[in-house]
Design an enzyme around this catalytic site. Structure first.
Site, PDB file in Angstrom:
ATOM      1  N   GLU A  62       0.789  -1.132  -0.101  1.00  0.00           N
ATOM      2  CA  GLU A  62      -0.057  -0.056   0.143  1.00  0.00           C
ATOM      3  C   GLU A  62       0.820   1.363  -0.105  1.00  0.00           C
ATOM      4  O   GLU A  62       0.631   2.151  -0.567  1.00  0.00           O
ATOM      5  CB  GLU A  62      -0.850   0.098   1.112  1.00  0.00           C
ATOM      6  CG  GLU A  62      -2.262  -0.769   0.974  1.00  0.00           C
ATOM      7  CD  GLU A  62      -1.753  -2.306   1.569  1.00  0.00           C
ATOM      8  OE1 GLU A  62      -0.590  -2.661   2.057  1.00  0.00           O
ATOM      9  OE2 GLU A  62      -2.480  -3.299   1.371  1.00  0.00           O
ATOM     10  N   HIS A 131     -11.774  -3.601  10.217  1.00  0.00           N
ATOM     11  CA  HIS A 131     -12.119  -3.532   9.039  1.00  0.00           C
ATOM     12  C   HIS A 131     -13.387  -2.607   8.659  1.00  0.00           C
ATOM     13  O   HIS A 131     -14.259  -2.717   7.726  1.00  0.00           O
ATOM     14  CB  HIS A 131     -12.780  -4.913   8.553  1.00  0.00           C
ATOM     15  CG  HIS A 131     -11.773  -5.895   7.709  1.00  0.00           C
ATOM     16  ND1 HIS A 131     -10.477  -6.077   8.156  1.00  0.00           N
ATOM     17  CD2 HIS A 131     -11.795  -6.783   6.776  1.00  0.00           C
ATOM     18  CE1 HIS A 131      -9.563  -6.737   7.392  1.00  0.00           C
ATOM     19  NE2 HIS A 131     -10.662  -7.032   6.339  1.00  0.00           N
TER      20      HIS A 131
END
Lengths: 353, 338
Positions: A62, A131
């Site tokens: 990322e 999440h």
């Protein structure tokens, strides 16, 4: 221009497709972008249409891949990078905060970073502590970043096209519970300017300020309240940074009552900033203390029973308005019945993702 | 191979190295005047690699650099006056005073920028290479960094992606053994050779003596040709040594983190003096020619300080400009808004 009813996810797909057609410098990548599920359907078929040089999957890196996007933007491309959860993107904060946000300023405005970062936020179905975070306040805290949170399908398309066209780094936050929501979306190159809130409903008594999925809760609450003789301005922020203070404070000055709704934790939230600005700039007009609703300051648990009541709903909005007006307005009618699931937005959302 | 270097090219290389040496030493000398009010990371002793990069790469190849950026900027040909003025925080600085020593830029010579966080600019060079590939402009991206940067995750991530896509990018590691005061032995396992570690990731690697300027130049020229010919990225590691303290104008051998003997051994292999000697013995320069070159560089450095002194300070209001670009950058096709 014709508008037809399509989903928020389809609207996002259409925005990327339109941008890539209009400008060959637009590239699109991210984990899963060309995979069979295409990031909740938002990137399906783009690689076939535009080729693997412009649309591609990426290594699970990322931070570097955000830096790659900044470097590519500096060298003339307009990258659109997608992450399936905001939480994974935390690995890229160096490149977002130290590179993307600072570049134009440090180098005297001589270099632009036209970069759009799509991040998915959400809740429910046991997404749990890592999440489901909604970190718009982090991003909005950093000068040099634009932060966008569409609520309606038409805005999802219009704001994403405007984000890709923008010459600045934009963090674009999509709510998973909105992906399947349909609405009238104009065809073609439809853009909604960044930095402008929308008043989705007008009223005289209370200003409800929402963003993303909380705007949906605000609209439900406002509909209920109208039946009880209380009318609300529902302001959908759409862009978190730069925030449309004229519209927000104008509405608060009119109604004298503010309830700011946030998809994230209450401490250090965007809702807190709105309350602060209303208190400092609309003090004379306020009829009661400005209020806010957000998540309790705890990580979000995964378990079914633990999440019941964790997220504020339209029912909580009406309860808050009851306190502000000092009268009962039938909030309980909006409570989620004990035999209904609180962790899904509808039958379509069954997890696992 | 190194004897193939044309006299003009060798002199160009030496001139860049002299510029770096004399500029850094002038900064060290004048830093105590307290007019350069920002941290400075000097490159005295590390002149070779940046100069070879400047000679070997094309003017429009994109170089990205680090906190220790003066040499990289000067090596690529960056304007000296704009550098010194930036250290002074003046309007004539390359960032108008916003960046200071660690944020330099001179795009007219392909020095895109330096950034201050270790390894931060490495993926930017990879991104530039990705754009170069797509735009077909034939340019090469280049990331310069030190030995500590290879310990950052973003370094491995960047090399992996560049290898995956065979991107036209050079990763250039100046291994001076120290991260601030911490030696490699305290940061990486015994027996580790950085270039071997990187070779295992599937990119071409080169290792060399960072004090041998002509050899470094040949290696960089070869690597640039490799990357430009679509054969993929190259990682280059050169052994070098920072003579002065990590940050600031002084020597710090009294602190005890490295020995005086180690320092003296590296200083005895002074890369600038070595190249001077080689050019004289090759016959590229005679003693008078060398003196003349040094004098002209000395004059350039003095002029750079004059530029900085003469440049005005930017008004305080300049701190509150240029956060965002106002204009959109994508063509529209009968675009319509709500």
């Amino acid at each position: 221009m014709t508008a037809r009813s399509i989903t928020y996810a389809a609207a996002i797909h259409e925005a990327i497709q339109t941008a890539m057609t209009l400008d060959e410098r637009v590239i699109c990548y991210g984990l899963g972008v060309p995979d069979p599920k295409g990031v909740f359907g938002t990137t399906l078929g783009l690689q076939e249409q535009f080729g693997a040089e412009r649309v591609f999957d990426m290594p699970t890196s990322e931070n570097a891949m955000t830096g790659v996007a900044v470097g590519a933007a500096l060298a003339g491309l307009r990258p659109v990078v997608t992450h399936q959860r905001v939480d994974f993107f935390l690995l890229a904060m160096d490149q977002l905060v130290n590179s993307a946000a600072k570049w134009r300023y440090i180098f005297r405005g001589e270099m632009a970073v036209p970069l759009t970062i799509r991040l998915v936020i959400g809740r429910g179905w046991g997404q749990g502590p890592t999440h489901s975070q909604s970190l718009q306040a982090w991003f909005a805290h950093v000068p040099g970043l634009k932060v966008v949170m569409p609520s309606l399908a038409a805005d999802a398309k219009g704001l994403l096209l405007a984000s890709i066209a923008d010459n600045n780094p934009v963090v674009f936050l999509e709510h998973r519970w909105l992906h399947n929501q349909a609405g009238a979306v104009p065809e073609g190159d439809y853009r909604v300017p960044l930095g402008k809130a929308a008043v989705l409903r007008e009223g005289a008594d209370v200003t409800l300020v929402g963003m993303s999925f909380m705007t949906m809760e605000a609209l439900r609450a406002a509909e209920h309240l109208a039946g009880r003789g209380v009318t609300c301005d529902v302001v959908d922020l759409r862009t978190i940074a730069p925030l449309d203070w004229d519209t927000v404070l104008g509405s608060v000055s009119k109604t004298g009552r503010l309830l700011a709704l946030d998809t994230s934790w209450i401490t250090g939230s965007v809702a807190g900033e709105i309350v602060a600005r209303a208190a400092t700039e609309c003090w004379e007009a306020l009829k009661c203390a400005p209020q806010r609703l957000g998540l309790p300051d705890f990580p979000v648990p995964a378990g079914y029973s633990l999440t019941r009541g964790f997220y504020p709903t339209a029912c909580d909005v009406v309860r808050k308005v009851e306190q502000m007006l000092g009268r009962e307005l039938g909030a309980e009618a909006l409570a989620i019945p004990a035999d209904e699931h609180h962790d899904v937005p509808g039958e379509w959302f069954k997890g696992p993702f | 191979m190194t004897s193939d270097v044309a006299p003009q090219t060798a002199i160009d290389l030496l001139r860049r190295m002299e510029r770096i040496r004399l500029l850094e030493e002038a900064i060290a000398e004048r830093y105590p005047e307290e007019k350069m009010r920002c941290p400075t990371h000097l490159s005295t002793g590390q002149e070779t690699v940046p100069s070879a990069i400047g000679v070997a790469l094309r003017r429009d190849d994109q170089v990205f650099s680090t906190h220790r950026s003066h040499a990289h900027y000067v090596g690529k040909g960056g304007d000296l006056g704009a550098l010194v003025a930036e250290l002074y925080g003046k309007a004539g600085g390359c960032c108008g005073g916003r960046g200071g020593s660690m944020h330099l830029s001179d795009r007219s010579v392909g020095f895109v920028a330096s950034t201050a966080i270790v390894a931060n600019s490495i993926p930017l060079a990879v991104g530039a290479a990705l754009a170069n590939r797509l735009l077909g402009n034939g340019r090469v991206g280049c990331a310069l960094f030190g030995d500590a940067a290879v310990e950052e995750g973003v370094f491995s991530e960047s090399v992996n992606f560049a290898a995956l896509r065979a991107l036209p990018v050079l990763f250039v590691c100046e291994n001076n053994q120290y991260s601030v005061f911490t030696h490699l032995r305290d940061r990486q396992p015994a027996g580790r050779r950085i270039h071997e570690m990187v070779a295992a990731m599937g990119v071409r690697t080169v290792v060399g003596d960072g004090n041998d300027a002509l050899a470094v130049l040949a290696a960089v020229e070869d690597a640039a040709a490799h990357a430009r010919n679509r054969k993929g990225p190259v990682f280059l590691e050169f052994a070098t040594y920072r003579w002065r303290e990590h940050c600031g104008p002084f020597y710090d051998n009294d602190l005890g983190y490295r020995t005086a003997g180690e320092f003296e051994a590296w200083r005895a292999r002074d890369p600038v003096a070595r190249l001077e000697g080689e050019l004289v013995s090759r016959g590229d320069l005679d003693a008078a020619g060398l003196r003349s070159l040094q004098e002209s560089v000395r004059a350039e450095v003095a002029a750079a300080f004059d530029v900085a002194e003469a440049s005005p300070f930017p008004p305080a209001a300049d701190a509150y400009r240029e956060l965002f670009v106002a204009q959109d950058g994508m063509p529209s096709q009968g675009s319509h808004t709500e």
